[in-house]
Design an enzyme around this catalytic site. Structure first.
Site, short mmCIF file in Angstrom:
data_model
loop_
_atom_site.label_atom_id
_atom_site.label_comp_id
_atom_site.label_asym_id
_atom_site.label_seq_id
_atom_site.Cartn_x
_atom_site.Cartn_y
_atom_site.Cartn_z
N HIS A 80 -0.08 20.66 -12.56
CA HIS A 80 -0.99 20.44 -11.43
C HIS A 80 -1.71 19.10 -11.49
CE1 HIS A 80 -0.49 24.64 -10.22
NE2 HIS A 80 -0.63 24.96 -11.48
N ASP A 297 1.51 23.81 -17.20
CA ASP A 297 0.52 24.30 -16.23
C ASP A 297 -0.75 23.45 -16.34
OD1 ASP A 297 -0.49 25.82 -14.17
OD2 ASP A 297 -0.71 27.66 -15.32
ZN ZN Z 1 0.01 26.81 -12.28
#
Ligand code: ZN
Length: 402
Positions: A80, A297
């Site tokens: 992200h 992540d």
């Molecule tokens: Zn994620």
């Protein structure tokens, strides 16, 4: 490290750029080659072989990384942000800054990943990300390249939404999926979806038809639903164990299918926080070196001091390496090089197998392994110079950066 030319300068200038890289070992990563010779021409790998004696091909510059290991560049299919930059909020022209940060951690390719946000702002973000993907970068500092987009939502389970805001979750329809697809100009490569929500199976089938890697995640599905999703076209699982119905020995649920289906790839956040190291080891045993995929992540706070950061529309607090929003984990500040080293710490996997889970396996899962995640003729010359313990010494993208 020594660098020398087999030709004098004027002769080199007349030839196309051809460079041979040598080291102690090379991970293809399916095989390990001792005394390797990796030949690169115009940013593409033309030869991977074992060096006999000391010879290099004629008319070639030789770069020797002596006792280091050559490996494909890492491919992060779920990220992200990083270095203070959030991929949903950044301008296309800002993404190279993230790319440069990622390259310092060995990542050469990545999929910027969305979170559930209002559809209009998601579509605006997708347009910017498509711009960044389509922008060609031929010079300047070495940087990881965005190759496609991962839609994490908005088709997620309310029960297993994690930090994705409930007001932004949407029931799956082909119309909404197509709206996102059009905004991304067809660059969607991964879709994380909860298969049990009404309408999901149809969207899974449609996305699979468009060559999207459909990944089950943020899901409360029972095992038969997960199996039906696989039949409909799902073939991957998103951050296994996190935001999923827990495994129960009599009600195995989605995890029963993810861990036992030997056609499915599955990914995990191996930061020592999201999943206990003992369960990481179980996961690696279940999926094996061919199907396990590492993701970070990572959010914008990665590579930054503790503090408050944005994850799409979500405010996240980072303290001591832990990113939270309310009582939930909100992404990570993990880097892929650390994830690879963690695998070698938490299990008996070799560095080569750990590297494979960050290179070839994700590239295969998303259908890009002809040119990425592998050191083979025809592949993009995106590779790493690693120490024997997995520290990134150098990152080379399209043959540049040594
Ligand atoms: Zn994620």
């Amino acid at each position: 490290m020594c660098v020398y030319d087999t030709l004098c300068g004027s002769e080199v200038a007349q030839l196309s750029m051809r460079t041979a890289f040598t080291a102690t070992r090379l991970f293809t990563p399916v095989e390990e080659i001792r005394n390797p010779l990796l030949v690169v021409e115009d940013g593409v790998i033309s030869e991977v072989s074992s060096r006999s004696g000391n010879e290099a091909p004629a008319n070639t510059k030789v770069v020797d990384f002596s006792d280091a290991v050559l490996a494909p560049g890492f491919f992060d299919i779920h990220i992200h942000g990083g270095s203070g930059l959030d991929v949903m909020r950044a301008a296309a022209s800002d993404l190279p800054r993230l790319g440069r940060f990622l390259a310092t951690h060995g990542v050469t390719a990545y999929f910027p990943t969305t979170v559930a946000a209002p559809l209009d702002s998601t579509c605006a973000a997708l347009e910017r990300l498509a711009d960044a993907i389509e922008a060609t970068v031929s010079d300047g500092p070495v940087q990881a390249r965005p190759l496609g987009i991962h839609l994490e939502g908005p088709f997620l389970s309310h029960k297993r939404r994690g930090v994705h805001p409930p007001e932004n979750l949407v029931e799956p329809t082909i119309a909404v999926f197509d709206r996102l697809w059009q905004a991304a100009r067809g660059h969607v490569r991964v879709l994380t979806i909860a298969p049990e929500i009404p309408g999901a199976m149809e969207v899974i089938a449609e996305a699979a038809l468009r060559n999207v890697c459909v990944s089950m995640g943020h899901s409360d599905a029972e095992m038969p639903v997960a199996q039906a999703a696989v039949k409909a076209g799902a073939r991957h699982a998103t951050h296994t164990f996190n935001a999923m119905r827990p495994l129960d020995h009599r009600e195995p649920g989605i995890l029963g299918e993810v861990l036992s289906n030997n056609q499915m790839t599955a990914d995990m956040i191996v930061d020592g926080i999201h999943v206990d190291p003992a369960v990481v080891e179980l996961f690696l045993k279940a999926k094996g070196p061919e199907l396990a995929v590492l993701i970070t992540d990572a959010i914008s706070a990665t590579g930054m001091p503790d503090g408050r950061y944005q994850l799409g529309p979500i405010e996240v607090d980072v303290k001591d390496g832990k990113a939270t929003s309310g009582n939930s984990l909100a992404g990570s500040v993990l880097t892929m090089d650390r994830a690879v080293r963690n695998v070698t710490k938490y299990s008996d996997w070799s560095l080569r197998d750990a590297v494979r889970a960050a290179t070839l396996n994700p590239a295969r899962a998303v259908g890009l392994s002809a040119h990425h995640g592998v050191l083979a003729p025809g592949a993009s010359a995106d590779f790493l110079v690693l120490s024997s313990t997995g520290e990134v010494l150098k990152t080379i993208v399209r043959g540049r950066g040594f």
